[in-house]
Scaffold this motif. Structure first.
Motif: not given
Length: 599
Positions: A406-425
């Motif tokens: 439902e979230i991604l249907s109502r807000f398609p922009r949120l499908r494109n999640q940012p990669v803040q730090n590819k080495n995040l842990k």
């Protein structure tokens, strides 16, 4: 054993507001506020007022609606941030004015809370006061310990031989003598509190080695008080209804402008306009701070996109230009991980060895309540963070998948999640850092899953109506939300909410409207809890409700539930373009009291 009608655990902003509303509406009920500190205020208690501490908010945006902070009484002028000492004084006067100051029991640490069987429920609390443990029976319980009560201090390899102070930013006041004695210090962490500690030392001329994890979230967004090309006051900007429409918000339709929200988030042209807004806001902050003008300030440029950053999007509230101490070399920024400690040195992953007089860790908080709830396993029913299991009562894989869809249907922009730090842990997954504590912030726990971010949504607690959580949201509108939540909590605990908002308890009769089913309520709770994971990946959305531009629609949700007027401005134009503030909710308690009967 003492028996009380209500026990509030926590005497911070939200706990005081909840206790005040309960006592104001029904002063004949017995009440106690338990706090582990020796003074009220939570983050504004005397024990936590470290040097230079101020609110991010300026005067006029951090008041309770029915207790304005005026310049004559408190000495803060328009356009000024509020010193910590003034906030403590303000909260003390609030408690006195509304006759709850004598209800506070200081240095009373709540250890356990055991829920009682039966249709009316209730709790038995075990409380420690010095060396003495006592038990209190509470018919109703409000947990208001907040999200910044228990610090998380990691264990570093080699800290046993370090030989120098290691402390969390929460305890900066207890180490403030080092502002006069230290020659060189190390600050670990890039959050707003980290910036505060760095500035406190550097403004004294003390050399600061500032370590921001290369495997972490990077430096916090730090904005000037006035942003955008139109130089709008940031705390008010986020509470302008028109601008809240640019934020994809799962509860946003509570504002009554569903059509506008669909345009901005479900049409291509609307999403283009929305993306332009967020890009303008973020680029304006980066431009104003001139990050790229110096090699060291460039290291402080945020790694996340402004749109996906929640309440950690903070404000530069210092008396001088923060970046001066970075440009002049007093502060050296290290983007690296801590590998270990040795006598008098902090060792980094880039090979640097920092000689220092102390290590201050601004490493976050344990967002799980410190009190132990009994019987074992009741955390799942309460909706507080816990290790997921195969016997979840409502936060099930099917419910989560349905919510995500439902979230991604109502807000398609949120499908494109940012990669803040590819080495995040997680912090404790770094080599050389661990935890000896049973509560580890990196553990994969469920998020807070509370109806309206307040009430446990299980059938048991919807029947007993004896438990509420205040202050597990994080936003710029802390006092406003505390005020609205306090009334909602009173209505919830006393079965005064409409059936369309909550299923009625069994004894309630003469329902004049269709009642919301428990299944619908539980799904809505999961939907709202899960939303933070998609909306604020650069904040704490996956752990608890952490938001900025979504505060006004959240207030709309609570106020609407109470059956009160959501649109509180005098004209449709002001409703859209004028920011909401404390002055718009001044009479909220009186309005509610006029619509309900007191038991």
């Amino acid at each position: 054993m003492e028996t009380l009608d209500l026990v509030v655990v926590g005497a911070g902003i939200c706990g005081l507001a909840a206790a005040k509303a309960f006592h104001q509406i029904n002063p004949n009920k017995s009440l106690a506020i338990l706090d582990a500190n020796s003074s009220l205020g939570g983050v504004w208690s005397k024990q936590r007022l470290y040097p230079g501490l101020k609110t991010n908010n300026m005067l006029g945006t951090y008041d309770y609606p029915d207790f304005p902070m005026d310049t004559e009484t408190f000495g803060v002028k328009p356009g000024e941030h509020i010193p910590g000492e003034v906030m403590h004084d303000y909260l003390s006067k609030y408690a006195e004015k509304f006759d709850i100051a004598d209800k506070i029991r200081y240095q009373h640490k709540s250890l356990t809370a055991e829920h009682q069987e039966g249709p009316e429920g209730g709790w038995i609390l075990t409380v420690q006061n010095g060396e003495t443990e006592t038990r209190i029976s509470a018919r109703k319980l409000i947990m208001a310990t907040g999200l910044a009560s228990a610090p998380f201090l990691p264990h570093f390899r080699g800290q046993e031989v370090f030989g120098l102070p290691i402390f969390h930013g929460k305890d900066f006041l207890q180490h403030s003598d080092t502002l006069d004695s230290a020659k060189s210090v190390t600050v670990f962490g890039g959050t707003k509190s980290g910036w505060d500690v760095v500035y406190a030392y550097a403004s004294k001329g003390i050399k600061v080695e500032w370590v921001i994890r290369e495997s972490g979230h990077g430096p916090a967004w730090m904005a000037p008080p006035y942003v955008t090309p139109f130089k709008k006051w940031l705390e008010k900007l986020v509470n302008i209804r028109y601008l809240t429409w640019f934020s994809p918000c799962i509860w946003g339709t509570a504002d009554g402008y569903e059509g506008m929200r669909k345009f901005y988030h479900q049409t291509a042209i609307g999403r283009a306009i929305t993306d332009f807004f967020w890009s303008t806001l973020g680029n304006d902050v980066i431009s104003l701070n001139k990050y790229d003008s110096h090699p060291e300030t460039r290291k402080l440029k945020p790694w996340s996109e402004a749109m996906f950053t929640a309440s950690s999007f903070s404000i530069l509230n210092y008396p001088t230009d923060f970046f001066d101490v970075v440009r002049n070399g007093t502060v050296k920024v290290h983007i690296a991980d801590v590998t270990h400690l040795s006598p008098g040195k902090v060792h980094l992953s880039d090979g640097a060895q920092l000689e220092t007089d102390l290590l201050c860790c601004v490493t976050g908080w344990k967002h799980v309540p410190a009190i132990k709830f009994l019987p074992e396993g009741i955390d799942k029913e309460l909706g507080i963070p816990h290790t997921p299991s195969t016997s979840e009562p409502y936060f099930t894989p099917n419910q989560v998948q349905r919510a995500d869809d439902e979230i991604l249907s109502r807000f398609p922009r949120l499908r494109n999640q940012p990669v803040q730090n590819k080495n995040l842990k997680p912090l404790v997954d770094n080599k050389g850092i661990s935890t000896t504590d049973e509560i580890n912030p990196s553990t994969a726990l469920t998020p807070y899953t509370l109806y309206r971010f307040i009430a446990p949504p299980s059938a048991t607690f919807l029947q007993t109506r004896d438990t509420a959580f205040a202050g597990v949201t994080s936003s710029f509108a802390t006092a406003l939300i505390a005020h609205a939540q306090s009334i909602w909590i009173y209505a919830y605990l006393n079965d005064k909410l409409p059936a369309k908002v909550l299923p009625p308890v069994t004894a309630r009769a003469n329902i004049e409207q269709p009642a919301k089913s428990i299944q619908d309520l539980q799904y809505e709770t999961v939907l709202h809890a899960r939303f933070g994971k998609w909306r604020y990946p650069a904040g704490h959305g996956s752990q608890f409700p952490d938001f900025v531009f979504d505060a006004v629609p959240y207030l709309d949700l609570l106020v609407g539930d109470l059956g009160l007027e959501v649109h509180r401005k005098k004209s449709w134009w002001r409703e859209i373009v004028m920011p909401y503030g404390p002055e718009d909710y001044t009479d909220l308690v009186a309005e509610f009291a006029g619509k309900t009967t007191v038991d």
